[in-house]
Design an enzyme around this catalytic site. Structure first.
Site, short mmCIF file in Angstrom:
data_model
loop_
_atom_site.label_atom_id
_atom_site.label_comp_id
_atom_site.label_asym_id
_atom_site.label_seq_id
_atom_site.Cartn_x
_atom_site.Cartn_y
_atom_site.Cartn_z
N ASP A 20 0.82 -1.21 0.00
CA ASP A 20 0.00 0.00 0.00
C ASP A 20 0.86 1.27 0.00
OD1 ASP A 20 -2.66 1.41 0.54
OD2 ASP A 20 -1.49 2.04 2.28
N GLU A 46 1.11 0.21 -4.93
CA GLU A 46 0.35 1.43 -5.17
C GLU A 46 1.32 2.60 -4.99
OE1 GLU A 46 -3.53 3.79 -3.36
OE2 GLU A 46 -2.19 2.68 -2.03
N ASP A 83 -4.00 6.00 -13.18
CA ASP A 83 -4.27 6.83 -14.36
C ASP A 83 -5.38 6.23 -15.22
OD1 ASP A 83 -2.48 8.80 -13.77
OD2 ASP A 83 -1.06 8.33 -15.36
N HIS A 130 -8.72 6.82 -13.47
CA HIS A 130 -9.16 8.22 -13.44
C HIS A 130 -9.70 8.67 -14.80
CE1 HIS A 130 -7.56 8.11 -9.55
NE2 HIS A 130 -6.45 8.81 -9.69
#
Length: 628
Positions: free
Chosen positions: A270, A305, A331, A334
């Site tokens: 994470d 991530e 990306d 989004h």
């Protein structure tokens, strides 16, 4: 590592270990004046104390036979505070209680010879153990494994299970990183889940957090302030001191522990951009190298991530990941989200709602930002990623963050048209990147997945108000009264509302979506995955974008000269493909998928209806003058 027949244990630097004469208990606390081992009684209360001795490196140790497996222990600090073992494998109660001594070899594995699955076969299904099933535990997941396998899932990914404060939460506030939360079924329940998944040919991945500890139950600073750099700040507080070798070993051992003792197939690391490592060797680089070295005979995978759009950790050697298998590609999410919903606030401001150019670029070359200036972040972001194979990226339309960090936890199915979402689903599942779906996405679930915690008092109030304050910058929540409508993370009703409604599958619309996803995943494994094995050619993706509609074409050059083509139109109006976009016969090769079905017929005449997608697979290049 230790293995006896079909029983596994991993010896860590922290935590108890069996030795001659009993068990050695250890705690690193270099500046602590004194540490005692606390012996618990049958009620889990400290009943006796044994002095421990400190060595030159700051480790306090004691060997004793007075604690047997199943019995409790802890550590008493000079001030009288009794704390659990930070490497506890099981707690007697919550994060503030005594720890329980565990014999990891108690569990006999049915699938001891399982060696995993190849990376290119991965289809992720991210789930939260507490809200995925009615029972909200590992056993509830086991009951759904046959369903997941039938759907075409090959890997379940668990949100973090390390014990955190309270009985409900996302898991990213873990404080006992070696201890599967007892509310989910503890270490025994997790082993049964992994074993059952392997029996069905399913991999199990685990999300792990090495950038911070949660605010409730983290006692490390009370006896080992050296564990943190108070002068280095992260979004969650003081940075972890990875320049201290015992601290570094705590985290690297944790990764190896899950992979060996629990037979986990892979980890998601994470927010590695928030790991503030001051050493010359980044923690992720050392951790990944140690993992690769430790499991040469198994398919073990790592994902990360990281919003920096870096690539050094996902580079390939001989076609195989040198360190990390893939990066979560925010990306792609989004730009797909913006095209589908037309939202443009927050980080979505960097993406165009009027163009699919960024989506096509992400599909063909990896990241959208490969050194360009980000308006939202106020700086240049990323490096070139076009040289990497598509399998170096995990793509998704939804995940826990992208749903749960919305004010009301609403899903894409509630924000965009059904037709566009179905087109995006096909793009996700048939493109050569590694796909990830969030629980319920396969049948078009509309249940919210909210941010929820289980804190009370001042901490609970701070989390609630902090959560609401995060949305001040959004137009819909400029008004304080509007922010009061945002669900209280600590309310049990917020948690209950986030549980997946399995009855939806019985309704026609949801059943139709599920059947579509099954067909897509069957095609993926049969026709796409074989073309992703081995070393893929560099610069494998190219694309062309319409100037006046939300339409594009992407081609990927895959194994043995095969070319996978995607024709997509996410606009309402049809798109007449320009003559300079295609060469040759549009009907050559094999049709993989068309949605809706008549899109293939109209494509033959050079027109793509909207919204629609068509995938074709052939050996001749269709694109002319395509962009990289």
């Amino acid at each position: 590592m230790a293995r006896t027949a079909d029983r596994y244990a991993f010896e860590t630097h922290w935590g108890p270990r069996p030795v001659e004469g009993g068990t050695e208990f250890r705690l690193w606390a270099p500046s602590a004046p004194s540490i005692e081992l606390a012996l618990g009684d049958a009620a889990g209360k400290p009943a006796d104390f044994l002095p421990m001795e400190k060595d030159a490196e700051g480790w306090w140790r004691i060997v004793t036979d007075r604690v047997k497996p199943g019995e409790t222990y802890g550590f008493r600090l000079e001030g009288g505070l009794v704390v659990p073992d930070p490497a506890s494998r099981r707690q007697f109660g919550d994060v503030h209680s005594l720890s329980v001594l565990v014999d990891p070899t108690d569990y006999e594995w049915k699938t001891a010879n399982w060696n995993g699955r190849a990376w290119e076969e991965t289809v992720f299904y991210e789930l939260h153990p507490g809200t995925f099933s009615p029972s909200g535990d590992f056993g509830g997941i086991v009951e759904k494994l046959d369903y997941l396998k039938e759907t075409g899932i090959t890997a379940i990914e668990l949100l973090p299970v390390a014990q955190f404060g309270g009985r409900r939460g996302w898991g990213y506030d873990g404080v006992l990183l070696y201890c599967p939360h007892e509310v989910y079924g503890g270490e025994a329940g997790l082993k049964r889940l992994v074993d059952a998944a392997h029996e069905r040919g399913l991999m199990v991945f685990l999300d792990v957090v090495y950038n911070h500890f949660g605010p409730d139950g983290n006692y490390l600073g009370a006896y080992a302030p050296e564990f943190f750099h108070e002068e280095i700040h992260t979004p969650w507080g003081a940075a972890i001191a990875y320049d201290e070798q015992p601290v570094r070993e705590f985290m690297i051992d944790n990764a190896l522990f899950w992979l060996e003792e629990f037979r986990i197939d892979g980890l998601r690391l994470d927010a590695i951009d928030s790991i503030k490592d001051t050493t010359d060797t980044p923690l992720v680089k050392e951790l990944a190298a140690r993992v690769r070295q430790a499991f040469p005979g198994r398919h073990v995978h790592l994902t990360t991530e990281d919003d920096r759009n870096i690539t050094w950790h996902i580079e390939r050697e001989g076609g195989q990941p040198a360190l990390v298998s893939a990066e979560w590609n925010d990306d792609f999410h989004h730009t797909a989200h913006v095209v589908a919903t037309h939202e443009e606030e927050g980080y979505y401001a960097d993406y165009s709602k009027k163009s699919v150019a960024q989506m096509a670029k992400a599909l063909a070359t990896g990241f959208v930002f490969q050194g360009e200036h980000s308006k939202h972040r106020g700086r240049e972001v990323g490096v070139s990623s076009a040289h990497l194979p598509p399998t170096a990226f995990v793509n998704f339309l939804q995940n826990h963050d992208q749903i749960g960090n919305r004010a009301f936890g609403d899903r894409l199915a509630d924000l965009a048209s059904r037709r566009v979402v179905e087109c995006l689903q096909a793009i996700l599942l048939l493109s050569p990147q590694i796909p990830l779906m969030f629980m319920g996405e396969e049948f078009g679930a509309t249940d919210p997945f909210c941010f929820f915690t289980d804190f009370d008092g001042e901490l609970g109030a701070a989390v609630r108000e902090g959560r609401r304050a995060e949305f001040k910058k959004f137009a819909a929540f400029h008004d304080e009264d509007a922010r009061k409508l945002i669900p209280d993370p600590n309310a049990e009703t917020t948690f209950e509302a986030s549980k997946l409604d399995w009855s939806a599958i019985s309704r026609p619309t949801y059943r139709r979506r599920l059947e579509m996803v099954k067909r897509l995943l069957e095609k993926r494994q049969k026709l796409i995955v074989p073309l992703l094995r081995g070393e893929l050619p560099g610069q494998s993706g190219e694309y062309h974008v319409s100037d006046d509609t939300l339409a594009f074409v992407v081609a990927w050059h895959l194994k043995d000269g095969a070319v996978l083509h995607l024709f997509a139109n996410l606009d309402d109006e049809p798109w007449a493909l320009p003559s300079d976009v295609v060469t040759g016969d549009l009907t050559c090769g094999e049709l993989l998928h068309a949605h809706p079905k008549d899109a293939e017929e109209t494509l033959k005449s050079g027109v793509l209806p909207g919204p629609s997608v068509v995938f074709r697979l052939e050996g001749q290049k269709l694109l002319a003058g395509a962009g990289r």
